[in-house]
Design a protein around this motif. Structure first.
Motif, PDB file in Angstrom:
ATOM      1  N   PRO A  32       0.805  -1.223   0.000  1.00 61.95           N
ATOM      2  CA  PRO A  32       0.000   0.000   0.000  1.00 61.95           C
ATOM      3  C   PRO A  32       0.838   1.273   0.000  1.00 61.95           C
ATOM      4  O   PRO A  32       0.481   2.251  -0.681  1.00 61.95           O
ATOM      5  CB  PRO A  32      -0.817  -0.121   1.293  1.00 61.95           C
ATOM      6  CG  PRO A  32      -0.929  -1.593   1.537  1.00 61.95           C
ATOM      7  CD  PRO A  32       0.385  -2.160   1.074  1.00 61.95           C
ATOM      8  N   GLU A  33       1.941   1.266   0.742  1.00 61.14           N
ATOM      9  CA  GLU A  33       2.759   2.480   0.865  1.00 61.14           C
ATOM     10  C   GLU A  33       3.350   2.912  -0.477  1.00 61.14           C
ATOM     11  O   GLU A  33       3.654   4.101  -0.675  1.00 61.14           O
ATOM     12  CB  GLU A  33       3.881   2.253   1.878  1.00 61.14           C
ATOM     13  CG  GLU A  33       3.411   2.047   3.313  1.00 61.14           C
ATOM     14  CD  GLU A  33       2.810   0.674   3.561  1.00 61.14           C
ATOM     15  OE1 GLU A  33       2.113   0.496   4.587  1.00 61.14           O
ATOM     16  OE2 GLU A  33       3.020  -0.234   2.720  1.00 61.14           O
ATOM     17  N   GLU A  34       3.509   1.980  -1.382  1.00 57.49           N
ATOM     18  CA  GLU A  34       4.097   2.312  -2.683  1.00 57.49           C
ATOM     19  C   GLU A  34       3.153   3.158  -3.538  1.00 57.49           C
ATOM     20  O   GLU A  34       3.592   3.812  -4.488  1.00 57.49           O
ATOM     21  CB  GLU A  34       4.483   1.028  -3.412  1.00 57.49           C
ATOM     22  CG  GLU A  34       5.641   0.307  -2.745  1.00 57.49           C
ATOM     23  CD  GLU A  34       5.823  -1.126  -3.225  1.00 57.49           C
ATOM     24  OE1 GLU A  34       6.824  -1.744  -2.823  1.00 57.49           O
ATOM     25  OE2 GLU A  34       4.968  -1.623  -3.980  1.00 57.49           O
ATOM     26  N   ALA A  35       1.874   3.176  -3.188  1.00 59.04           N
ATOM     27  CA  ALA A  35       0.910   3.983  -3.938  1.00 59.04           C
ATOM     28  C   ALA A  35       1.227   5.470  -3.852  1.00 59.04           C
ATOM     29  O   ALA A  35       0.789   6.253  -4.709  1.00 59.04           O
ATOM     30  CB  ALA A  35      -0.508   3.725  -3.423  1.00 59.04           C
ATOM     31  N   GLU A  36       2.002   5.865  -2.834  1.00 55.79           N
ATOM     32  CA  GLU A  36       2.327   7.286  -2.687  1.00 55.79           C
ATOM     33  C   GLU A  36       3.188   7.806  -3.835  1.00 55.79           C
ATOM     34  O   GLU A  36       3.307   9.016  -4.020  1.00 55.79           O
ATOM     35  CB  GLU A  36       3.002   7.524  -1.347  1.00 55.79           C
ATOM     36  CG  GLU A  36       2.060   7.279  -0.171  1.00 55.79           C
ATOM     37  CD  GLU A  36       2.669   7.632   1.170  1.00 55.79           C
ATOM     38  OE1 GLU A  36       2.110   8.521   1.834  1.00 55.79           O
ATOM     39  OE2 GLU A  36       3.690   7.018   1.535  1.00 55.79           O
ATOM     40  N   GLY A  37       3.782   6.917  -4.607  1.00 54.45           N
ATOM     41  CA  GLY A  37       4.556   7.342  -5.771  1.00 54.45           C
ATOM     42  C   GLY A  37       3.747   7.436  -7.046  1.00 54.45           C
ATOM     43  O   GLY A  37       4.287   7.764  -8.114  1.00 54.45           O
ATOM     44  N   LEU A  38       2.441   7.174  -6.979  1.00 52.33           N
ATOM     45  CA  LEU A  38       1.627   7.141  -8.188  1.00 52.33           C
ATOM     46  C   LEU A  38       1.520   8.492  -8.886  1.00 52.33           C
ATOM     47  O   LEU A  38       1.567   8.574 -10.114  1.00 52.33           O
ATOM     48  CB  LEU A  38       0.222   6.632  -7.861  1.00 52.33           C
ATOM     49  CG  LEU A  38       0.054   5.120  -7.760  1.00 52.33           C
ATOM     50  CD1 LEU A  38      -1.359   4.777  -7.294  1.00 52.33           C
ATOM     51  CD2 LEU A  38       0.337   4.467  -9.111  1.00 52.33           C
ATOM     52  N   ALA A  39       1.336   9.556  -8.128  1.00 54.30           N
ATOM     53  CA  ALA A  39       1.145  10.871  -8.742  1.00 54.30           C
ATOM     54  C   ALA A  39       2.322  11.229  -9.639  1.00 54.30           C
ATOM     55  O   ALA A  39       2.138  11.661 -10.791  1.00 54.30           O
ATOM     56  CB  ALA A  39       0.936  11.935  -7.666  1.00 54.30           C
ATOM     57  N   GLU A  40       3.529  11.050  -9.140  1.00 53.57           N
ATOM     58  CA  GLU A  40       4.720  11.389  -9.927  1.00 53.57           C
ATOM     59  C   GLU A  40       4.846  10.478 -11.146  1.00 53.57           C
ATOM     60  O   GLU A  40       5.162  10.932 -12.249  1.00 53.57           O
ATOM     61  CB  GLU A  40       5.967  11.270  -9.047  1.00 53.57           C
ATOM     62  CG  GLU A  40       7.250  11.650  -9.762  1.00 53.57           C
ATOM     63  CD  GLU A  40       8.463  11.560  -8.857  1.00 53.57           C
ATOM     64  OE1 GLU A  40       9.592  11.744  -9.363  1.00 53.57           O
ATOM     65  OE2 GLU A  40       8.288  11.306  -7.639  1.00 53.57           O
ATOM     66  N   ALA A  41       4.598   9.168 -10.947  1.00 50.58           N
ATOM     67  CA  ALA A  41       4.722   8.223 -12.053  1.00 50.58           C
ATOM     68  C   ALA A  41       3.701   8.504 -13.147  1.00 50.58           C
ATOM     69  O   ALA A  41       4.021   8.482 -14.337  1.00 50.58           O
ATOM     70  CB  ALA A  41       4.558   6.796 -11.533  1.00 50.58           C
ATOM     71  N   LEU A  42       2.472   8.795 -12.752  1.00 53.91           N
ATOM     72  CA  LEU A  42       1.436   9.077 -13.745  1.00 53.91           C
ATOM     73  C   LEU A  42       1.732  10.364 -14.505  1.00 53.91           C
ATOM     74  O   LEU A  42       1.514  10.449 -15.722  1.00 53.91           O
ATOM     75  CB  LEU A  42       0.071   9.168 -13.051  1.00 53.91           C
ATOM     76  CG  LEU A  42      -0.516   7.839 -12.570  1.00 53.91           C
ATOM     77  CD1 LEU A  42      -1.712   8.086 -11.651  1.00 53.91           C
ATOM     78  CD2 LEU A  42      -0.930   6.974 -13.754  1.00 53.91           C
ATOM     79  N   ALA A  43       2.240  11.363 -13.792  1.00 53.87           N
ATOM     80  CA  ALA A  43       2.569  12.623 -14.453  1.00 53.87           C
ATOM     81  C   ALA A  43       3.676  12.422 -15.488  1.00 53.87           C
ATOM     82  O   ALA A  43       3.648  13.029 -16.564  1.00 53.87           O
ATOM     83  CB  ALA A  43       2.997  13.660 -13.415  1.00 53.87           C
ATOM     84  N   GLY A  44       4.612  11.547 -15.180  1.00 54.19           N
ATOM     85  CA  GLY A  44       5.709  11.297 -16.103  1.00 54.19           C
ATOM     86  C   GLY A  44       5.300  10.511 -17.330  1.00 54.19           C
ATOM     87  O   GLY A  44       5.871  10.698 -18.415  1.00 54.19           O
ATOM     88  N   LEU A  45       4.316   9.656 -17.183  1.00 52.66           N
ATOM     89  CA  LEU A  45       3.903   8.800 -18.295  1.00 52.66           C
ATOM     90  C   LEU A  45       2.850   9.448 -19.175  1.00 52.66           C
ATOM     91  O   LEU A  45       2.719   9.112 -20.353  1.00 52.66           O
ATOM     92  CB  LEU A  45       3.359   7.467 -17.753  1.00 52.66           C
ATOM     93  CG  LEU A  45       4.385   6.549 -17.097  1.00 52.66           C
ATOM     94  CD1 LEU A  45       3.685   5.433 -16.326  1.00 52.66           C
ATOM     95  CD2 LEU A  45       5.320   5.963 -18.148  1.00 52.66           C
ATOM     96  N   GLY A  46       2.079  10.364 -18.604  1.00 52.67           N
ATOM     97  CA  GLY A  46       0.979  10.948 -19.349  1.00 52.67           C
ATOM     98  C   GLY A  46      -0.143   9.932 -19.516  1.00 52.67           C
ATOM     99  O   GLY A  46      -0.054   8.797 -19.057  1.00 52.67           O
ATOM    100  N   GLY A  47      -1.201  10.332 -20.163  1.00 48.74           N
ATOM    101  CA  GLY A  47      -2.311   9.413 -20.356  1.00 48.74           C
ATOM    102  C   GLY A  47      -3.228   9.368 -19.149  1.00 48.74           C
ATOM    103  O   GLY A  47      -2.906   9.858 -18.068  1.00 48.74           O
ATOM    104  N   ARG A  48      -4.370   8.766 -19.360  1.00 48.35           N
ATOM    105  CA  ARG A  48      -5.395   8.680 -18.325  1.00 48.35           C
ATOM    106  C   ARG A  48      -5.236   7.375 -17.550  1.00 48.35           C
ATOM    107  O   ARG A  48      -5.066   6.315 -18.149  1.00 48.35           O
ATOM    108  CB  ARG A  48      -6.763   8.733 -18.998  1.00 48.35           C
ATOM    109  CG  ARG A  48      -7.943   8.521 -18.102  1.00 48.35           C
ATOM    110  CD  ARG A  48      -9.214   8.688 -18.927  1.00 48.35           C
ATOM    111  NE  ARG A  48     -10.295   7.880 -18.404  1.00 48.35           N
ATOM    112  CZ  ARG A  48     -11.394   7.599 -19.067  1.00 48.35           C
ATOM    113  NH1 ARG A  48     -11.544   8.053 -20.301  1.00 48.35           N
ATOM    114  NH2 ARG A  48     -12.336   6.864 -18.536  1.00 48.35           N
ATOM    115  N   PRO A  49      -5.285   7.405 -16.208  1.00 49.55           N
ATOM    116  CA  PRO A  49      -5.114   6.169 -15.449  1.00 49.55           C
ATOM    117  C   PRO A  49      -6.334   5.263 -15.562  1.00 49.55           C
ATOM    118  O   PRO A  49      -7.478   5.719 -15.540  1.00 49.55           O
ATOM    119  CB  PRO A  49      -4.921   6.657 -14.008  1.00 49.55           C
ATOM    120  CG  PRO A  49      -5.575   8.001 -13.973  1.00 49.55           C
ATOM    121  CD  PRO A  49      -5.394   8.585 -15.333  1.00 49.55           C
TER     122      PRO A  49
END
Length: 296
Positions: A32-49
């Motif tokens: 669960p704690e790894e979810a805190e990195g999602l915002a940065e990862a999604l911003a870097g990849l672009g696209g809709r989650p």
């Protein structure tokens, strides 16, 4: 561990309807704690989650899709907590990545009642919470006590019943406008004899096998039931029981199940769904609301 980022998956390989083109990328994680990195990862990849657990309840389009698949794999055995919220209730904690059927079977062996009606329903616990899955009078929303989520608005947080709402096939977090990820859930379960639960589940599963195409390539029910009506009946009356377009069609067994009979495409599926909605609207005046999620 850090988030695992993979080249884009083909959604036809990852969804129970076996439809869908290629996403941009996939982000997978186990804790669960790894979810805190999602915002940065999604911003870097672009696209809709696109949140993807077991791949059920999704109707994906063809071709190259502007999506980033998010796959929470928070698993492990369900755990009975020592806390007992009431004399006749026992609280269970379970990871969002656990298969729903694994949880349902485990609860029965423990003599814990409240989700037995969901026997045979595919997908993961996280997806079942997010869609408030239900069957035979049982639903996740009825037993959900707390949920651990990540969203851009809340960050990583445990949220109790006062912080979320549930309704028919609906789970909502007030103040969260869009994307969120269910990571863990705590359920308050009633106590019953294990043999009674197993016998009841056998009856439910037998009934579903007789009336639903549960072994076919399907996403489950396409439409929600309108108030006071049954979507399958409305579809059948509009002539859509067994109706096909290319490689996809509505099941002969249950008119609200869309089946990929082989070689189907997302374009065909979406066209058939649109035609069914229009036919039902024209015949009954009722507007069918989608239960499946269309991606993108």
């Amino acid at each position: 561990m850090a988030l695992e980022i993979r080249p884009g998956p083909v959604l036809a390989d990852r969804t129970t309807l076996r439809l869908g083109g290629r996403a941009l990328a996939e982000i997978a994680f186990d804790r669960p704690e790894e979810a805190e990195g999602l915002a940065e990862a999604l911003a870097g990849l672009g696209g809709r989650p696109l949140l993807l657990g077991g791949g059920s309840n999704i109707l994906a389009g063809d071709g190259e899709l502007p999506l980033v698949v998010v796959s929470p794999r928070v698993k492990g055995e369900p755990v009975i907590l020592r806390q007992r919220p009431a004399a006749d209730r026992i609280r269970v904690r379970v990871g969002a990545g656990v298969k729903l059927q694994r949880l349902v079977a485990w609860l029965a062996t423990q003599g814990l009642s409240g989700l037995g009606g969901l026997v045979g329903v595919p997908g993961t616990v996280g997806g079942a919470v997010a869609g408030n899955a239900g069957s035979y009078g049982d639903s996740l929303g009825a037993v959900l006590a707390r949920v651990r989520v990540w969203s851009p608005e809340t960050g990583l947080a445990w949220i109790g019943r006062e912080g979320f709402s549930t309704a028919y096939r609906r789970f909502a977090l007030p103040g969260v406008a869009g994307f969120f990820v269910v990571l863990e859930a705590e359920l308050d379960m009633a106590v019953r004899e294990p043999i009674e639960l197993r016998q009841e589940m056998v009856r439910h599963l037998s009934d579903k096998k007789a009336s639903q195409p549960i072994t076919a390539a399907t996403a489950g029910c396409v439409f929600k039931n309108p108030p006071g009506a049954s979507a399958w009946r409305l579809l059948a009356e509009a002539g859509f029981r067994g109706k096909r377009l290319g490689g996809v069609g509505f099941s002969e067994k249950h008119a609200n199940f869309l089946v990929n009979y082989g070689g189907g495409t997302g374009r065909e599926a979406l066209a058939l769904v649109r035609a069914a909605r229009e036919a039902v609207r024209g015949q009954s005046g009722l507007e069918l609301e989608l239960e499946v999620r269309v991606a993108p």
